[in-house]
Design a protein around this motif. Structure first.
Motif, short mmCIF file in Angstrom:
data_model
loop_
_atom_site.label_atom_id
_atom_site.label_comp_id
_atom_site.label_asym_id
_atom_site.label_seq_id
_atom_site.Cartn_x
_atom_site.Cartn_y
_atom_site.Cartn_z
N ARG A 57 73.37 5.14 -22.10
CA ARG A 57 72.09 4.43 -22.20
C ARG A 57 72.29 2.93 -21.99
O ARG A 57 71.50 2.27 -21.32
N ARG A 58 73.37 2.39 -22.58
CA ARG A 58 73.64 0.95 -22.44
C ARG A 58 73.92 0.59 -20.97
O ARG A 58 73.41 -0.41 -20.45
N GLN A 67 70.73 0.71 -18.99
CA GLN A 67 69.90 -0.45 -19.30
C GLN A 67 70.40 -1.68 -18.54
O GLN A 67 69.61 -2.43 -17.96
N SER A 123 65.85 2.41 -20.07
CA SER A 123 66.45 2.97 -21.28
C SER A 123 66.10 4.45 -21.41
O SER A 123 64.96 4.80 -21.71
#
Length: 363
Positions: free
Chosen positions: A229-230, A233, A239
């Motif tokens: 997810r990071r 992003q 996200s």
């Protein structure tokens, strides 16, 4: 129904159950067991009901996963917790596979006990292991094919890179000439542009061919998803949502964390490049004890005729893509004892199912 009849019915149900049943009080005392449980766990009724579960089970290191599962149920107060764990019967010293399902007894808001259903699924587990061996043999053939491709790709990349650099270098020198006509200059610029595309292809192939073997460790599912997810992003300002419960995110798989994230990001790249602007990661556990990490996008999906070829080298429907991302993703996942399949129902985007065996979180 009078009290004595209720007790008789309850006793009859407990004694006839094929599943083992244990009720542990909030103080850690085992207060109810049935005959099936004594047979499965290898302890007498008296041993189970006169000892605390901690003192009884924590004395055997080989049953650490069973103990950890009990601790997890009680500490997290998990309802409908389901886990398969290995277990060694202390009487027969036989290796078993147990299925655990939990619930709780409450009086109002107060927790009064833990209910644990225990099933011996050793035979089903052994059948699954045989099926996994067949799958593993199939994966070995696929990896051998991939290894052959890597060797070929490395050789081709080495043979092609130097001529490309020479072509691009001499073309750049020709472009500096003031005597060039506009038509000739345009043609030389096309050579430069196409050389750049070929160089990109060579670099992608060389990166694939140079992929190192995985350095395997214990990878917590939740932590790996946080990293995915990071990275998504940071790369796309997007996200992904996560659909799972805490118990599944706390599970572990055996693999190379860095490589697995790299594989997942190839899937994310493929989705975004296809036009997706939304992603969801769903984690589930199969009845066979495997973990599924499903990555779903809201893009246009993958055509039915294209789906069988998306993991093939150089297969792409995008005009400026090389077509090695999903090939590399699949290679990484196979190398990390996993499997990957894709599906794309019409009009519902695409979902990539990453399947891994669950591994103990401790080494």
């Amino acid at each position: 129904m009078d009290e004595s009849l209720k007790q008789a019915v309850t006793r009859n149900i407990l004694e006839s159950m094929a599943l083992g049943l244990m009720v542990v009080g909030h103080d850690g005392e085992v207060v109810v067991v049935n005959p099936a449980l004594t047979s499965i766990l290898g302890y007498t009724m008296e041993e189970l009901t006169t000892s605390s579960w901690g003192g009884l089970f924590f004395s055997r290191d080989e049953n650490r996963e069973f103990n950890d599962a009990l601790m997890e149920v009680i500490s997290l107060e998990l309802v409908n917790f389901h886990r398969r764990v290995p277990y060694t019967n202390p009487r027969t010293n036989s290796q078993m596979m147990l299925s655990l399902v939990s619930s709780f007894l409450r009086e109002g808001e107060e927790l009064t006990g833990v209910v644990l259903l225990v099933e011996d699924v050793t035979e089903a587990h052994q059948r699954l292991q045989r099926e996994r061996r067949l799958l593993w043999e199939r994966n070995i053939l696929q990896r051998e094919r991939a290894d052959g491709l890597k060797k070929l790709a490395l050789s081709v990349a080495h043979q092609v890179r130097n001529p490309i650099m020479s072509i691009a270098g001499f073309t750049q020198r020709l472009l500096k000439s003031e005597q060039l006509s506009e038509n000739a200059r345009e043609k030389l610029e096309i050579i430069i542009e196409e050389s750049g595309k070929l160089e990109k292809t060579v670099k992608t192939v060389a990166d694939y061919a140079s992929l190192a073997p995985p350095v395997k460790g214990r990878v917590e599912v939740g932590g790996m998803i946080d990293d995915i997810r990071r990275a998504t992003q940071e790369r796309y300002d997007l996200s992904p949502g996560v659909d799972s419960n805490a118990a599944l995110l706390a599970l572990c798989i055996a693999g190379d964390r860095t490589q697995l994230i790299r594989a997942a990001m190839h899937i994310v790249d493929n989705a975004v490049e296809a036009g997706a602007d939304g992603l969801k990661i769903h984690v589930s556990e199969t009845a066979d004890g495997d973990i599924f990490i499903n990555i779903t996008d809201n893009g246009p999906g993958i055509g039915h005729d294209e789906l069988p070829y998306i993991f093939d080298p150089f297969y792409t429907t995008k005009p400026h893509a090389v077509g090695m991302g999903l090939t590399e993703a699949r290679h990484i996942i196979l190398d990390n004892q996993g499997d990957i399949i894709a599906e794309s129902p019409p009009g519902q985007g695409a979902t990539f199912h990453l399947n891994f065996p669950v591994a103990p979180c401790h080494l």
